[in-house]
Design an enzyme around this catalytic site. Structure first.
Site, short mmCIF file in Angstrom:
data_model
loop_
_atom_site.label_atom_id
_atom_site.label_comp_id
_atom_site.label_asym_id
_atom_site.label_seq_id
_atom_site.Cartn_x
_atom_site.Cartn_y
_atom_site.Cartn_z
N LYS A 12 0.85 -1.21 0.00
CA LYS A 12 0.00 0.00 0.00
C LYS A 12 0.88 1.25 0.00
CE LYS A 12 0.95 1.36 4.41
NZ LYS A 12 1.83 2.48 4.71
N PRO A 95 9.81 -4.23 -0.38
CA PRO A 95 10.96 -3.96 0.48
C PRO A 95 10.55 -3.84 1.96
CG PRO A 95 10.82 -2.37 -1.33
CD PRO A 95 9.57 -3.18 -1.37
N VAL A 96 11.49 -4.21 2.82
CA VAL A 96 11.22 -4.22 4.27
C VAL A 96 11.48 -2.84 4.88
CG1 VAL A 96 11.97 -5.27 6.46
CG2 VAL A 96 11.75 -6.68 4.41
N SER A 97 10.70 -2.48 5.88
CA SER A 97 10.81 -1.17 6.56
C SER A 97 10.79 -0.03 5.55
CB SER A 97 12.09 -1.09 7.40
OG SER A 97 12.05 -2.05 8.41
N ALA A 101 3.92 -1.41 4.09
CA ALA A 101 3.12 -2.41 4.82
C ALA A 101 3.37 -3.84 4.35
CB ALA A 101 1.63 -2.07 4.74
N GLY A 102 4.60 -4.16 4.01
CA GLY A 102 4.93 -5.52 3.55
C GLY A 102 4.57 -6.58 4.59
N SER A 104 2.44 -6.36 7.06
CA SER A 104 0.98 -6.40 7.26
C SER A 104 0.30 -7.13 6.10
CB SER A 104 0.42 -4.98 7.35
OG SER A 104 1.05 -4.28 8.39
N ASP A 137 -2.17 -1.90 10.20
CA ASP A 137 -2.38 -1.86 8.75
C ASP A 137 -2.97 -3.17 8.20
OD1 ASP A 137 -1.34 0.67 8.64
OD2 ASP A 137 0.64 0.06 7.90
P1 ATP Z 1 4.35 -0.10 7.62
O1 ATP Z 1 4.16 0.61 6.32
O2 ATP Z 1 3.11 -0.90 8.05
O3 ATP Z 1 4.94 0.75 8.72
P2 ATP Z 1 6.86 -1.16 6.82
O4 ATP Z 1 6.80 -1.41 5.33
O5 ATP Z 1 7.50 0.11 7.23
O6 ATP Z 1 5.40 -1.28 7.38
P3 ATP Z 1 7.56 -3.88 7.26
O7 ATP Z 1 8.39 -4.17 6.08
O8 ATP Z 1 6.16 -4.39 7.26
O9 ATP Z 1 7.61 -2.32 7.55
O10 ATP Z 1 8.24 -4.50 8.60
C1 ATP Z 1 9.23 -3.89 9.32
C2 ATP Z 1 9.78 -4.84 10.42
O11 ATP Z 1 8.95 -5.99 10.64
C3 ATP Z 1 11.12 -5.38 10.06
O12 ATP Z 1 11.93 -5.22 11.19
C4 ATP Z 1 10.93 -6.86 9.77
O13 ATP Z 1 12.02 -7.65 10.16
C5 ATP Z 1 9.71 -7.20 10.58
N1 ATP Z 1 8.83 -8.24 9.95
C6 ATP Z 1 8.16 -9.18 10.59
N2 ATP Z 1 7.45 -9.94 9.73
C7 ATP Z 1 7.66 -9.44 8.51
C8 ATP Z 1 7.19 -9.80 7.21
N3 ATP Z 1 6.34 -10.82 7.01
N4 ATP Z 1 7.60 -9.05 6.18
C9 ATP Z 1 8.43 -7.99 6.38
N5 ATP Z 1 8.91 -7.63 7.57
C10 ATP Z 1 8.53 -8.34 8.64
#
Ligand code: ATP
Length: 289
Positions: A12, A95-97, A101-102, A104, A137
């Site tokens: 998202k 991508p993570v963080s 919302a990966g 979520s 989320d």
């Molecule tokens: P949001 O937009 O909801 O704030 P984000 O995109 O910033 O999310 P994510 O990638 O969802 O952040 O996750 C961040 C943290 O959650 C990381 O430290 C990661 O290790 C942990 N995590 C736990 N489960 C997952 C998963 N299934 N996918 C990605 N990260 C995960």
């Protein structure tokens, strides 16, 4: 027969993101309009008879109780009293963080699949209730499309679809911790408020130029991301209707009328940021294959 199902879990973006207060439990209340896009993780779930949850992922994230998808299976089985376990595979593209919302999306995917595989057929509201216990989320990721999300993000009002457009996502190498972002927000002496009502009105009217003109995110005022200014400059030079940070960052999105402009912009951005995705708005969060 082994029951298995694969879904796409869409990321998202936040077209607008405002923080409206602090709740008694210390969480922040937000006002945000979220939009699903077709950058997705592929999540495969099968039921097993062992009662254990096993998770595999092709990217270096925790695969135990700390993983949102793992948590989703745990909480689904606890709430429903179903004695099965689950084998979960995640092919990660989001991508993570990144503010996309990966995590979520993965949790929402597991809930949606388990609901079907077990034949439990919980209602959308029940599933969102479970999702909200995993993360704010998750309910949006279950519903998807275009929606106003309030309270901590889990109170959802579905809105008309975003008009057709192309959304370029640029993810700078630096990630952002959402907790840290809220700490920075709390420490800020003064915040310029986004135009929430005007944005809502523009989304309801499905007026893309107006929507673009009201894109805003309060976290941009308190979090400094290297390359963000350059990304936004390139997007605006290449004809983006809007460029804005998503969630607590670090991804910046640009909205374009046409594919050619979006692709040319993506090509230029790739010279300064490795992770570039050309996406389109989607009408749902979870896509069954
Ligand atoms: P949001 O937009 O909801 O704030 P984000 O995109 O910033 O999310 P994510 O990638 O969802 O952040 O996750 C961040 C943290 O959650 C990381 O430290 C990661 O290790 C942990 N995590 C736990 N489960 C997952 C998963 N299934 N996918 C990605 N990260 C995960």
């Amino acid at each position: 027969m082994r029951k298995e199902m694969t879904v796409k879990a869409n990321a998202k973006i936040n077209l607008i993101l405002d923080i409206t207060g602090t709740l008694k439990n210390g969480y922040h209340s937000i006002y945000t309009i979220m939009q699903s896009v077709d950058l997705y993780d592929t999540v495969t779930v099968s039921l097993n008879e062992t009662g254990n949850i096993k998770l595999l992922c092709d990217k270096p994230i925790p695969c135990d109780e700390r993983n949102t998808a793992y948590k989703a299976a745990q909480i689904f089985f606890n709430k429903t009293g179903i004695k099965n376990g689950a084998d979960i595979k995640i092919e990660k593209r989001i991508p993570v963080s990144a503010g996309l919302a990966g995590g979520s999306a993965d949790a929402a995917a597991v809930l949606a699949v388990l609901n079907k595989l077990t034949g439990k057929n919980l209602s959308a509201a029940e599933l969102c209730g479970i999702g909200a216990e995993i993360g704010a989320d998750v309910p949006f990721c279950l519903v998807g499309g275009t929606a106003l999300c309030q309270d901590i993000g889990s109170v959802i009002s579905v809105l008309p679809d975003l008009p057709s457009c192309f959304i370029v996502l640029a993810k700078p190498p630096q990630g952002v911790s959402t907790k840290q972002a809220y700490r920075e927000y709390d420490a800020a002496p003064w915040i310029r408020r986004p135009k929430n009502e005007l944005m809502l009105n523009a989304v309801v009217r499905q007026d893309l130029p107006d929507i673009a003109s009201y894109c805003a995110n309060v976290f941009e005022q308190v979090i400094d991301i290297p390359k963000r200014v350059d990304i936004k400059y390139i997007m605006s030079e290449r004809g983006a209707l809007a460029s804005c940070m998503s969630g607590s960052g670090s991804t910046v999105f640009g909205i374009f009328h046409n594919k050619d402009d979006a692709e040319k912009c993506g090509f230029l951005l790739k010279l300064i940021v490795p992770d570039i995705f050309i996406t389109t708005p989607q009408k749902s969060g979870i896509v069954f294959e």
